[in-house]
Design an enzyme around this catalytic site. Structure first.
Site, PDB file in Angstrom:
ATOM      1  N   HIS A  90       0.845  -1.204   0.000  1.00 52.94           N
ATOM      2  CA  HIS A  90       0.000   0.000   0.000  1.00 52.94           C
ATOM      3  C   HIS A  90       0.873   1.243   0.000  1.00 52.94           C
ATOM      4  O   HIS A  90       1.981   1.241   0.547  1.00 52.94           O
ATOM      5  CB  HIS A  90      -0.983   0.011   1.181  1.00 52.94           C
ATOM      6  CG  HIS A  90      -0.349   0.055   2.551  1.00 52.94           C
ATOM      7  ND1 HIS A  90       0.001   1.236   3.178  1.00 52.94           N
ATOM      8  CD2 HIS A  90      -0.017  -0.934   3.416  1.00 52.94           C
ATOM      9  CE1 HIS A  90       0.519   0.971   4.367  1.00 52.94           C
ATOM     10  NE2 HIS A  90       0.526  -0.333   4.541  1.00 52.94           N
ATOM     11  N   ASP A  92      -0.367   4.395   0.918  1.00 54.85           N
ATOM     12  CA  ASP A  92      -0.833   5.419   1.856  1.00 54.85           C
ATOM     13  C   ASP A  92      -0.148   5.246   3.206  1.00 54.85           C
ATOM     14  O   ASP A  92       0.392   4.180   3.527  1.00 54.85           O
ATOM     15  CB  ASP A  92      -2.345   5.380   2.013  1.00 54.85           C
ATOM     16  CG  ASP A  92      -2.867   4.078   2.614  1.00 54.85           C
ATOM     17  OD1 ASP A  92      -2.315   3.006   2.290  1.00 54.85           O
ATOM     18  OD2 ASP A  92      -3.835   4.130   3.404  1.00 54.85           O
ATOM     19  N   GLU A 156      -5.125   1.285   2.751  1.00 54.52           N
ATOM     20  CA  GLU A 156      -4.929   0.270   3.786  1.00 54.52           C
ATOM     21  C   GLU A 156      -5.046   0.874   5.172  1.00 54.52           C
ATOM     22  O   GLU A 156      -5.582   0.247   6.093  1.00 54.52           O
ATOM     23  CB  GLU A 156      -3.562  -0.402   3.606  1.00 54.52           C
ATOM     24  CG  GLU A 156      -3.365  -1.655   4.452  1.00 54.52           C
ATOM     25  CD  GLU A 156      -2.901  -1.388   5.868  1.00 54.52           C
ATOM     26  OE1 GLU A 156      -3.024  -2.288   6.726  1.00 54.52           O
ATOM     27  OE2 GLU A 156      -2.398  -0.260   6.135  1.00 54.52           O
TER      28      GLU A 156
END
Length: 465
Positions: A90, A92, A156
């Site tokens: 992920h 983020d 996530e």
């Protein structure tokens, strides 16, 4: 064109200066998925990642739109007769607050000694970039021992609200033999480890209201209920004196760890003193009858993550608040039915919140735990890679944290995951001064390369076949 593993490892070592430059560039993008003001940064991070994937030689790179942040996909399918590895990660990160506790700017990517400090350094930009660096080294030699696909999401850290739908709608695109999940840690550089089980996560917000508006505590205090008093009594009652969670029926479907698994966990190079030092906590606490590792891996937990109500400013204000709230999370053991957890919490609140109080419960996210096949050939491929690079056989452990995608991929694609990442427990993820050990990450790059080499020697097959 063929390439030897030694040539690839040497290419990784030679490429470290470029890797470090790209790593710092990536860390300086504040891709905070939960903050509306950072949405342009989320787009920038997605675009940066796609450009990086194309640069190293991946194909069919694109961002698939969702109602939230896009899913970044790419592949390299030129190894006929070899397994296909789906790499998950992920892009983020968590918010950086409290900002005043950072020694250096949270998105400055400052290097001090052998560590790089930034939000996302360990969780998990460092891991996904290290994996890409390993693939770059392979492709620079003109080959790769396996077929590759990538699924890198952007939400996530807020519960992956659209991931399940995306996987369900793209099962053919994501078809693979094994998932390499880079969202993982090792115990330490001296004692590498592989996670084979994860807890699930349920996250709730509770608000209790006792009046239409705030009141003067002198005029009304002692004559009407204070919602902060009610809230704290309700929250404190969620555990009994032995540390057990008191929600009705909560343990009905919590499986008991077998003796052989408890013996496996007991082999870990662990001691309570080191754990306390890593945590920065003053004392241990938990359910009676279980070791600390068992409390973290084979038992569920419930924690209050935030609480609010009344006057929070400087000085004094004699207010009797009308409402108070809290955010709380549960870490769930594989086997606990997700549809029962909210019902159990609501049943507890219905029994414990006094008459004359209104309450509202919101479920923000809920995801399952998972157990992976720790005797599979893919898990052995990871263990052999760690042993070659770190010089020591890794041990197996249960992880107390949650990575719901592991269970989702088991259910949707019928394939298992190998958790292989190179953060460490003292990296400070989700807190101030998050860091990543650069020497450990460099070894991680080599470990990823060795893992791909080892998997390439296996027959294409699902661990469920």
């Amino acid at each position: 064109m063929s390439a030897s593993l030694d040539e690839v490892l040497q290419a990784i070592r030679t490429g470290i200066p470029l890797f470090l430059e790209r790593f710092q560039e990536c860390l300086r993008i504040p891709s905070i998925s939960t903050a509306p003001e950072n949405q342009p940064d989320m787009l920038r991070m997605s675009q940066w990642l796609q450009a990086e994937m194309r640069r190293i030689g991946l194909e069919h790179v694109q961002a698939y739109p969702t109602p939230g942040q896009p899913m970044v996909y790419g592949d390299w399918i030129h190894a006929p007769g070899r397994p296909t590895v789906l790499v998950y990660g992920h892009y983020d990160v968590q918010p950086a607050d409290p900002l005043d506790e950072w020694v250096s700017p949270p998105f400055g990517a400052e290097i001090r000694d052998d560590y790089i400090f930034a939000r996302g350094a360990s969780d998990m930009k460092g891991q996904i970039l290290a994996q890409l660096a390993a693939v770059e080294a392979w492709l620079a030699q003109g080959t790769c021992p396996v077929n590759l696909k990538y699924l890198i999401e952007g939400e996530e850290e807020i519960g992956s609200p659209y991931l399940d739908d995306f996987i369900r709608d793209h099962t053919d695109l994501l078809e693979c033999d094994i998932v390499l999940n880079c969202d993982a840690m090792i115990h330490s550089a001296e004692n590498p480890s592989i996670t084979y089980a994860l807890r699930g996560l349920a996250y709730f917000e509770l608000e209790i209201c006792t009046a239409e508006k705030d009141m003067h505590s002198g005029m009304f205090g002692g004559a009407v209920r204070n919602p902060i008093h009610v809230l704290t009594e309700v929250l404190s009652g969620m555990h009994d004196a032995s540390g057990r969670i008191t929600l009705p029926g909560f343990y009905d479907h919590v499986p008991t760890a077998e003796d052989d698994e408890r013996a496996l966990l007991a082999k870990a190079p662990y001691n309570d003193a080191a754990f306390l030092k890593t945590a920065g906590a003053f004392a241990l606490y938990g359910e009676e009858g279980f070791t600390t590792l068992e409390r973290l891996g084979v038992r569920p937990s419930l924690d209050v993550n935030g609480i609010w109500g009344g006057f929070q400013g400087e000085g004094a204000k004699t207010v009797l608040p009308a409402r108070a709230g809290a955010k709380l999370s549960m870490r769930l053991i594989p086997g606990q039915p997700l549809d029962m957890v909210e019902k159990q919490l609501r049943a507890y609140l219905e029994a414990k919140v006094p008459a004359g109080c209104q309450w509202n419960l919101t479920c923000h996210s809920i995801g399952p735990g998972s157990v992976m096949h720790w005797k599979s050939p893919y898990m052995q491929a990871a263990a052999d890679a760690l042993k070659k690079v770190f010089g020591k056989e890794p041990f197996l452990r249960r992880e107390g944290a949650s990575v719901p995608v592991v269970r989702l991929l088991q259910e949707r694609l019928g394939v298992d995951s190998v958790m292989l990442g190179f953060g460490q427990p003292d990296d400070g993820i989700h807190g101030p001064n998050e860091k990543q050990s650069l020497p450990v990450l460099y070894k991680g790059m080599e470990s990823y390369a060795c893992f791909l080499y080892n998997v390439g020697r296996l027959k294409p097959m699902s661990v469920h076949d």
